[in-house]
Design an enzyme around this catalytic site. Structure first.
Site, PDB file in Angstrom:
ATOM      1  N   HIS A  78       0.821  -1.225   0.000  1.00  0.00           N
ATOM      2  CA  HIS A  78       0.000   0.000   0.000  1.00  0.00           C
ATOM      3  C   HIS A  78       0.851   1.269   0.000  1.00  0.00           C
ATOM      4  O   HIS A  78       0.317   2.356  -0.225  1.00  0.00           O
ATOM      5  CB  HIS A  78      -1.030  -0.017   1.136  1.00  0.00           C
ATOM      6  CG  HIS A  78      -0.506   0.355   2.486  1.00  0.00           C
ATOM      7  ND1 HIS A  78      -0.023  -0.568   3.382  1.00  0.00           N
ATOM      8  CD2 HIS A  78      -0.397   1.553   3.088  1.00  0.00           C
ATOM      9  CE1 HIS A  78       0.359   0.056   4.475  1.00  0.00           C
ATOM     10  NE2 HIS A  78       0.142   1.340   4.331  1.00  0.00           N
ATOM     11  N   ASP A 122      -6.087  -3.877  -2.551  1.00  0.00           N
ATOM     12  CA  ASP A 122      -6.073  -2.600  -1.828  1.00  0.00           C
ATOM     13  C   ASP A 122      -7.332  -2.351  -1.008  1.00  0.00           C
ATOM     14  O   ASP A 122      -7.425  -1.342  -0.307  1.00  0.00           O
ATOM     15  CB  ASP A 122      -5.732  -1.416  -2.758  1.00  0.00           C
ATOM     16  CG  ASP A 122      -6.800  -1.125  -3.780  1.00  0.00           C
ATOM     17  OD1 ASP A 122      -7.786  -1.884  -3.856  1.00  0.00           O
ATOM     18  OD2 ASP A 122      -6.643  -0.135  -4.512  1.00  0.00           O
ATOM     19  N   SER A 222       4.173   2.467   8.194  1.00  0.00           N
ATOM     20  CA  SER A 222       3.837   1.489   7.159  1.00  0.00           C
ATOM     21  C   SER A 222       5.020   1.103   6.295  1.00  0.00           C
ATOM     22  O   SER A 222       5.826   1.961   5.923  1.00  0.00           O
ATOM     23  CB  SER A 222       2.775   2.058   6.226  1.00  0.00           C
ATOM     24  OG  SER A 222       1.532   1.929   6.817  1.00  0.00           O
ATOM     25  N   GLY A 223       5.095  -0.189   5.976  1.00  0.00           N
ATOM     26  CA  GLY A 223       6.174  -0.679   5.124  1.00  0.00           C
ATOM     27  C   GLY A 223       7.423  -1.027   5.906  1.00  0.00           C
ATOM     28  O   GLY A 223       8.319  -1.701   5.409  1.00  0.00           O
TER      29      GLY A 223
HETATM   30  C1  4AZ Z   1      -1.027   3.535   8.595  1.00  0.00           C
HETATM   31  O1  4AZ Z   1      -2.004   4.190   8.317  1.00  0.00           O
HETATM   32  C2  4AZ Z   1      -1.081   2.643   9.772  1.00  0.00           C
HETATM   33  N1  4AZ Z   1      -1.778   0.673  14.260  1.00  0.00           N
HETATM   34  C3  4AZ Z   1       0.013   1.857  10.108  1.00  0.00           C
HETATM   35  C4  4AZ Z   1      -0.059   1.030  11.208  1.00  0.00           C
HETATM   36  C5  4AZ Z   1      -1.207   0.970  11.954  1.00  0.00           C
HETATM   37  C6  4AZ Z   1      -2.301   1.744  11.619  1.00  0.00           C
HETATM   38  C7  4AZ Z   1      -2.233   2.590  10.523  1.00  0.00           C
HETATM   39  C8  4AZ Z   1      -1.257   0.065  13.129  1.00  0.00           C
HETATM   40  O2  4AZ Z   1       0.011   3.612   7.940  1.00  0.00           O
END
Ligand code: 4AZ
Length: 274
Positions: A78, A122, A222-223
Site C-alpha cells: 500500500h 487494496d 507502514s512498510g
Molecule cells: C497507517 O495508516 C497505519 N496501528 C500503520 C499502522 C497501523 C495503523 C495505521 C497500526 O500507515
C-alpha cells in the site's frame, strides 16, 4: 510509532543470510514500556522511504522499509498503491536516525524498479508487500546492513519482537527521531474475534500488540520492519507494518504482513530481476 503508553536464489539468500540481522550497534533496552527513541544505528536495515515533492525540491518520508541485501528493500504494497508508480519520484535513505535531517552516516539511493505483489488487494490489504530495487549497490557500514528473512514459524520466536519507524506518536506528531516499541504477536484466532477484527485478518497477516492497546505502530510506520530475535542471535523480518484500526486502541492491535509467506515470491523476483 505510537507510544500511548530456486538454486541460484538459494545461493543468493544464503549469501545474504550469513551476515544479516546483526547490528554493530546494539539496541537499547527493549523491556522499557512504551515506544522510545532508538539508539542511533541500532536498526541498520531501517529504510526511510521518501517521495519527492512535485513542485519544489526536497522530499518527505511517507513509509518505512527494510534492507534485505545490497540491492533490495521490502516495503508494504500500500506504500506503492495500484497506480503505476513513478520510480523517479522515490528516494530511499539508509542509515538515518533523524527523519528529515541529513547526517554523515546516511546515504541516499534512487529506485530503479518496483515490484508490487501480483495479488495485492487494496481493499482487504491482503498480500500487502512490495520490493524496491535500488539504483546502485549498497555499501554496508556500521549504520547500514540487512535484516534476515524469516526461516521459521512466528510461534517459534521466543524473544520479543520490535517495530521501528518515524510514524505518528501520541505525545506529538513532531517526534522526528527513529522510535522503537516491543510488541508481542497475538494469535489470529484471538485477533479475529468479533470485538477485535472480526475476521479481517487473513493467513497472510498477523496481529501484534496488547489487548488493552497502548503500544503500537501508526501512520507513517507502514512498510517498515517488524523484527524478531532468532535463536541464532540475528533479527528476522517477521512482518511488514501494514494496517490497523486507529493506533494503540484496545482490541485493535497493529496488523503486519506475514513475510514468511513470501519467501519464494521474494526470491523469484530477485532472481528474475537482479
Ligand atoms: C497507517 O495508516 C497505519 N496501528 C500503520 C499502522 C497501523 C495503523 C495505521 C497500526 O500507515
Amino acid at each position: 510509532m505510537f507510544a500511548k503508553l530456486a538454486l541460484l536464489s538459494c545461493l543468493i539468500v544464503a549469501a545474504a543470510a550469513a551476515d544479516c540481522g546483526k547490528q554493530a550497534i546494539s539496541p537499547s533496552n527493549l523491556k522499557i514500556v512504551g515506544g522510545v527513541e532508538a539508539r542511533p544505528g541500532s536498526w541498520p536495515w531501517q529504510v526511510n522511504f521518501r517521495q519527492k515533492y512535485a513542485l519544489t525540491s526536497g522530499s518527505y518520508q511517507f513509509c518505512g522499509g527494510s534492507l534485505i541485501n545490497d540491492k533490495w528493500v521490502v516495503t508494504a504494497g500500500h506504500c506503492i498503491g495500484t497506480k503505476k508508480p513513478k520510480v523517479e519520484n522515490y528516494e530511499v535513505v539508509l542509515g538515518a536516525h533523524e527523519r528529515d535531517a541529513i547526517d554523515s552516516n546516511q546515504k541516499s539511493y534512487g529506485v530503479s524498479n518496483v515490484f508490487l505483489h501480483e495479488n495485492y488487494n487494496d481493499r482487504t490489504l491482503d498480500n500487502d508487500i512490495a520490493l524496491l530495487k535500488l539504483d546502485s549497490t549498497v555499501q554496508f557500514t556500521k549504520y547500514i546492513s540487512p535484516v534476515c528473512l524469516p526461516d521459521k514459524d512466528l510461534q517459534s520466536y521466543k524473544a520479543e519482537c520490535v517495530v521501528t519507524g518515524w510514524g505518528d506518536t501520541e505525545t506529538s506528531s513532531e517526534i522526528k527521531t527513529l522510535q522503537q516499541v516491543s510488541v508481542p504477536i497475538i494469535d489470529t484466532a484471538t485477533c479475529n474475534q468479533l470485538l477485535w477484527y472480526g475476521g479481517d485478518i487473513t493467513d497472510n497477516m498477523f496481529c501484534a500488540g496488547f489487548a488493552d492497546g497502548g503500544m503500537d505502530s501508526c501512520q507513517g510506520d507502514s512498510g517498515g520492519p517488524f523484527v524478531c530475535l532468532d535463536s541464532d542471535g540475528a533479527y528476522d523480518l517477521a512482518g511488514v507494518v501494514s494496517w490497523g484500526y486507529g493506533c494503540a486502541d484496545a482490541r485493535k492491535p497493529g496488523v503486519y504482513t506475514k513475510v514468511a509467506n513470501y519467501i519464494s515470491w521474494i526470491n523469484d523476483v530477485i532472481t528474475n530481476n537482479n
